[in-house]
Scaffold this active site. Structure first.
Site, PDB file in Angstrom:
ATOM      1  NE  ARG A 289      23.561  -1.861 -16.247  1.00  0.00           N
ATOM      2  CZ  ARG A 289      24.405  -2.017 -17.261  1.00  0.00           C
ATOM      3  NH1 ARG A 289      24.607  -1.041 -18.115  1.00  0.00           N
ATOM      4  NH2 ARG A 289      25.042  -3.157 -17.407  1.00  0.00           N
ATOM      5  CE  LYS A 311       3.521   0.753  -5.262  1.00  0.00           C
ATOM      6  NZ  LYS A 311       2.528  -0.056  -4.538  1.00  0.00           N
ATOM      7  CD  GLU A 353      -7.982   2.108  -7.574  1.00  0.00           C
ATOM      8  OE1 GLU A 353      -7.591   2.509  -6.463  1.00  0.00           O
ATOM      9  OE2 GLU A 353      -7.900   0.915  -7.929  1.00  0.00           O
ATOM     10  CE  LYS A 395      -0.047   6.735  -6.668  1.00  0.00           C
ATOM     11  NZ  LYS A 395      -0.490   5.599  -7.448  1.00  0.00           N
ATOM     12  CD  GLU A 405       3.253   0.183  -1.005  1.00  0.00           C
ATOM     13  OE1 GLU A 405       3.102   0.537  -2.170  1.00  0.00           O
ATOM     14  OE2 GLU A 405       2.650  -0.761  -0.481  1.00  0.00           O
ATOM     15  NE  ARG A 409       3.319   4.615  -3.930  1.00  0.00           N
ATOM     16  CZ  ARG A 409       3.962   4.806  -5.066  1.00  0.00           C
ATOM     17  NH1 ARG A 409       5.170   5.327  -5.064  1.00  0.00           N
ATOM     18  NH2 ARG A 409       3.401   4.483  -6.204  1.00  0.00           N
ATOM     19  CG  ASN A 413      -2.786  -2.389  -0.276  1.00  0.00           C
ATOM     20  OD1 ASN A 413      -2.897  -2.483  -1.495  1.00  0.00           O
ATOM     21  ND2 ASN A 413      -2.626  -3.439   0.517  1.00  0.00           N
ATOM     22  CG  HIS A 416      -6.260  -1.971  -3.501  1.00  0.00           C
ATOM     23  ND1 HIS A 416      -6.991  -0.834  -3.244  1.00  0.00           N
ATOM     24  CD2 HIS A 416      -5.992  -1.947  -4.832  1.00  0.00           C
ATOM     25  CE1 HIS A 416      -7.144  -0.147  -4.372  1.00  0.00           C
ATOM     26  NE2 HIS A 416      -6.555  -0.800  -5.358  1.00  0.00           N
ATOM     27  CG  HIS A 420      -4.891  -6.859  -4.619  1.00  0.00           C
ATOM     28  ND1 HIS A 420      -3.867  -6.152  -4.019  1.00  0.00           N
ATOM     29  CD2 HIS A 420      -5.195  -6.196  -5.750  1.00  0.00           C
ATOM     30  CE1 HIS A 420      -3.582  -5.091  -4.750  1.00  0.00           C
ATOM     31  NE2 HIS A 420      -4.373  -5.090  -5.815  1.00  0.00           N
ATOM     32  CG  HIS A 433      -8.626  -3.179  -9.663  1.00  0.00           C
ATOM     33  ND1 HIS A 433      -7.896  -4.018  -8.850  1.00  0.00           N
ATOM     34  CD2 HIS A 433      -8.317  -1.912  -9.274  1.00  0.00           C
ATOM     35  CE1 HIS A 433      -7.157  -3.285  -8.014  1.00  0.00           C
ATOM     36  NE2 HIS A 433      -7.401  -2.001  -8.254  1.00  0.00           N
TER      37      HIS A 433
HETATM   38 ZN    ZN Z   1      -6.509  -0.319  -7.421  1.00  0.00          ZN
END
Ligand code: ZN
Ligand code: ADP
Length: 530
Positions: A289, A311, A353, A395, A405, A409, A413, A416, A420, A433
């Site tokens: 856990r 994340k 980024e 950040k 998020e 936050r 994105n 992205h 993506h 990426h």
């Molecule tokens: Zn990225």
């Protein structure tokens, strides 16, 4: 133990910079060529005449070994010191190698100035441009960090080196509910991993998770550091690449944690890029856990972005990052020197980024990145460190405001949404990426003109920054706007059908807007046909 070795072509300023740097740091200064001359009792040119290059290199190798085992110094190496494998090994083991970068033209120009230095002149005359180029790439390969000397005074180079080599920065990330943790940023901090961990976490039993590439390059440093600090540590190595970010591999890690005897007070170190960080972080979040996690990012992308904010997760067949947890690390250890081995495409991914966060952060950060872009492209350590620091600070602020998020936050994105979708349609690994997200940022900028009336100057700013950072363009655009629409709708960030875009009005002024199907399809169709 740790020397500072200056390497580079004649004319790069090794002796001048070395002398000043040693004085500034209160260390001895050693000029390897001078030392060879002293020992041989004759000038370098005479050694070359009498004993040939081989004879010179033999003396040089013996003296380098001697210097390496003496007290920490600033050492200006000879122009050809790094030609021998053995010397490169000595540099790696006993210190930090700094490549003082000059362009071949600049180097030759500087040597030309040095009319009173016949040795340099004679040496340069014999160097065909192609040999010079080959030599320059050897310097880069042997270096832990690069410092661009073109357009900088000796004092500026010295000050840059003092900061990059000497200062370790600690930037604190505070999260509601999950406490505070430091991001430790500096050159060579991976060597202090064990000491820092045992100071912060006690000597918890530890498993270091990494991938095969990073294991080959940096695992030994991490393991030695942990052993030196008395931390009981083992390692587990997974194949590199996104395909390792799956349920099965996470399960393998969990089994390895159990085999290693990790208990609730145990610790997991994620040593690697974003893939290792997500995967090992996720395993740390679920094992018993949740056990302590230390992120030790070794890609620029992970240092500027993914290692911070907690994340973690794995991919499912249905899509990327569909299973995961928020699990904040206890510490992030970002070693700039570990980036030296990073392939160019990975470097570019990180720069994208960094551009994203600068554009979201505001005018100051954007202007700073625009200004240093040429130096970032050649991986200058002074510029790199500043860019990483700026991204980390940004950040940290975003994560402090919204750890899970649920609000602001979502700005991260930016670029992205289409990024993506491009990865999904073209194929992960087929398009990188960074290239996909950069294309996404350019697209989002134009969409912002239409949808929120953003000025076209912002679009040029975005495009100009990405160009200045030498981010490659997408080779060929997918032919179907419909396919891209589908991919965007599947992305977990879509809410109730509308596709959400982060749109910029100006650097620092962003909004998240659900874009309705018709408008989006039109924009995509135009983009696809361009
Ligand atoms: Zn990225
Ligand atoms: P990202 O951080 O971009 O998500 P990955 O974790 O997928 O990246 O790493 C990208 C690639 O770079 C992988 O093949 C990985 O093994 C490799 N890699 C990571 N760090 C380094 C490094 N410091 N030097 C060389 N290769 C590295």
């Amino acid at each position: 133990m740790s020397h500072i070795y200056l390497i580079g072509f004649m004319g790069s300023g090794k002796s001048t910079v070395g002398f000043a740097l040693a004085a500034r740091l209160g260390r001895p200064f050693i000029d390897l060529d001078r030392l060879v001359e002293e020992r041989a009792g004759m000038p370098v040119s005479a050694i070359f005449d009498e004993r040939g290059e081989e004879g010179f290199r033999n003396i040089e190798e013996a003296l380098l070994a001697e210097v390496a085992s003496a007290r920490p110094a600033v050492v200006a190496c000879g122009g050809g010191t790094i030609l021998r494998d053995e010397n490169r090994r000595v540099l790696k083991k006993s210190g930090t190698a700094v490549y003082l970068m000059v362009t071949p033209e600049e180097a030759l120009a500087r040597i030309g100035d040095a009319a009173g230095r016949p040795l340099l002149a004679a040496d340069a005359a014999g160097m065909a441009p192609r040999i010079l180029e080959a030599r320059l790439s050897l310097y880069r390969a042997a270096a832990d960090i690069v410092v661009d000397t073109v357009g900088r005074t000796v004092d500026e180079v010295v000050e840059g080196l003092v900061t990059v080599l000497g200062d370790v920065q600690e930037i604190v990330v505070s999260t509601a509910g999950s406490g505070r943790y430091p991001v430790v940023l500096g050159c060579g901090v991976l060597r202090d991993l064990g000491a820092r961990m045992s100071a912060a976490l006690g000597q918890a039993k530890t498993v270091v998770a990494t991938d095969e590439n990073v294991a080959r390059l940096h695992l030994e440093t991490a393991m030695r550091s942990l052993a030196d600090a008395g931390v009981d540590a083992t390692s587990v190595v997974v194949p590199p690449g996104e395909s390792s970010k799956n349920w099965e591999t996470a399960g393998r890690l969990l089994d390895r944690f159990a085999e290693a005897g990790l208990d609730r007070r145990g610790c997991v170190v994620a040593l690697g890029g974003g893939v290792v960080g997500d995967l090992a972080g996720f395993a740390a979040a679920t094992y018993m856990r949740g056990v302590s996690l230390v992120q030790a990012p070794t890609t620029l992308l992970a240092q500027v972005d993914s290692s911070i904010g907690g994340k973690t997760g794995v991919d499912l067949r249905a899509g990327k990052n569909l299973a995961g947890a928020f699990w904040q690390p206890a510490m992030v250890v970002s070693d700039i020197a570990a980036l030296a081995t990073l392939p160019d495409a990975e470097w570019s991914n990180g720069l994208v980024e960094a551009a994203k966060s600068a554009l979201l952060a505001g005018e100051t950060q954007t202007a700073a990145l625009e200004k240093t872009a040429p130096r970032l492209v050649v991986r200058d350590a002074v510029a790199t460190r500043a860019a990483i620091e700026a991204s980390v600070r940004f950040k940290a602020d975003v994560v402090a405001a919204d750890a899970r998020e649920e609000g602001p936050r979502e700005c991260l994105n930016f670029g992205h949404t289409l990024g993506h979708a491009l990865e999904a349609v073209i194929g992960y690994g087929v398009v990188s990426h960074g290239v996909a997200v950069a294309e996404g940022m350019r697209f989002a900028a134009r969409l912002a003109e239409e949808i929120i009336g953003a000025p076209s100057s912002t679009t040029s700013r975005v495009a100009g920054l990405l160009d200045a950072l030498a981010v490659p363009r997408l080779a060929t655009r997918p032919s179907s706007a419909e396919e891209l629409m589908q991919a965007m709708r599947i992305d977990k960030k879509a809410r109730g059908g509308a596709v959400r875009f982060v749109l910029l009005r100006e650097p620092g002024e962003w909004v998240v807007v659900p874009v309705e199907g018709g408008a989006l399809r039109d924009a995509l169709e135009r983009w696809v046909d361009e």
